[in-house]
Design a protein around this motif. Structure first.
Motif: not given
Length: 240
Positions: A205-234
């Protein structure tokens, strides 16, 4: 008692060096200022590094637990854990000094040895879910050092102007995020370690915040993978 005193002194030394590195600061630059000198997309936003305060507080509690229960449990195991912890503190201090005085290649070596040391300490705890709280401070510390090792590696490669085998910087960063996710899920499946996975989510999430819209590909990937881990926890079924 001597073991606990040495562990306590080691932790105090690590905290003191980390604080001094940013207050004095060593070599005229804070730890974060050096990290932000290069465009490393895997670097999280500054607020993420507050996790160090959490790690240090949890380690203090961990040492206190050792002081209360050490004599009633396996002496060899306690001494081995203490030795690994003290060595990890020496490595942490060494990394700070090497980082501030720009010996970046050596920071990779020290960080990797620190990672192995913490994993050895982590491995002294059983995998049973009923015992996870005992290893919680080490889980969080290990999780953060995994992230820091990948970030450190990306920094050194950028410092040497490595072209990533022709891959773009954003694509290489997404590959790094994917590798980090695989590591997190490995620990979730094989070690039933939720705390370590939460650390990865915090960093992503911090990586997504740091990159923001300037590096949308990285930010989106970071948030998506955060969600993958989050779902996996459950939903990820864990072996018994």
């Amino acid at each position: 008692m001597l073991r606990i005193l040495i562990m306590t002194f080691s932790l105090i030394a690590v905290v003191a060096v980390n604080v001094a590195a940013n207050i004095i600061p060593f070599n005229g630059k804070t730890t974060g200022e050096i990290a932000n000198r290069l465009p490393v997309l895997f670097t999280p936003a500054s607020y993420v590094f507050i996790i160090w305060a959490v790690i240090f507080m949890l380690l203090a509690v961990w040492i206190y637990v050792h002081s209360r229960r050490g004599e009633s449990t396996d002496l060899y195991l306690n001494n081995w854990r203490a030795a690994l912890f003290v060595f990890s503190c020496l490595l942490n201090i060494s990394w700070i000094l090497l980082w501030h005085y720009t010996f970046f290649n050596w920071t990779i070596v020290v960080m990797f040895v620190l990672l192995l040391t913490l994993f050895a300490l982590y491995s002294t705890y059983p995998k049973q879910e009923s015992r996870q709280f005992e290893r919680l401070p080490i889980s969080i510390y290990l999780g953060w050092i995994f992230v820091a090792t990948i970030a450190n590696g990306n920094y050194v490669l950028t410092f040497h102007e490595w072209n990533g085998w022709g891959l773009s910087n954003p694509l290489w960063t997404v590959i790094s995020l994917s590798v980090a996710t695989a590591i997190a899920l490995h620990f979730l499946y094989h070690y039933k370690d939720r705390a370590l996975n939460v650390v990865f989510m915090w960093a992503f999430i911090g990586i997504a915040v740091k990159n923001g819209v300037d590096e949308l590909f990285v930010s989106s990937a970071a948030l998506f993978l955060t969600a993958v881990i989050g779902v996996s926890l459950f939903v990820l079924k864990k072996p018994h």
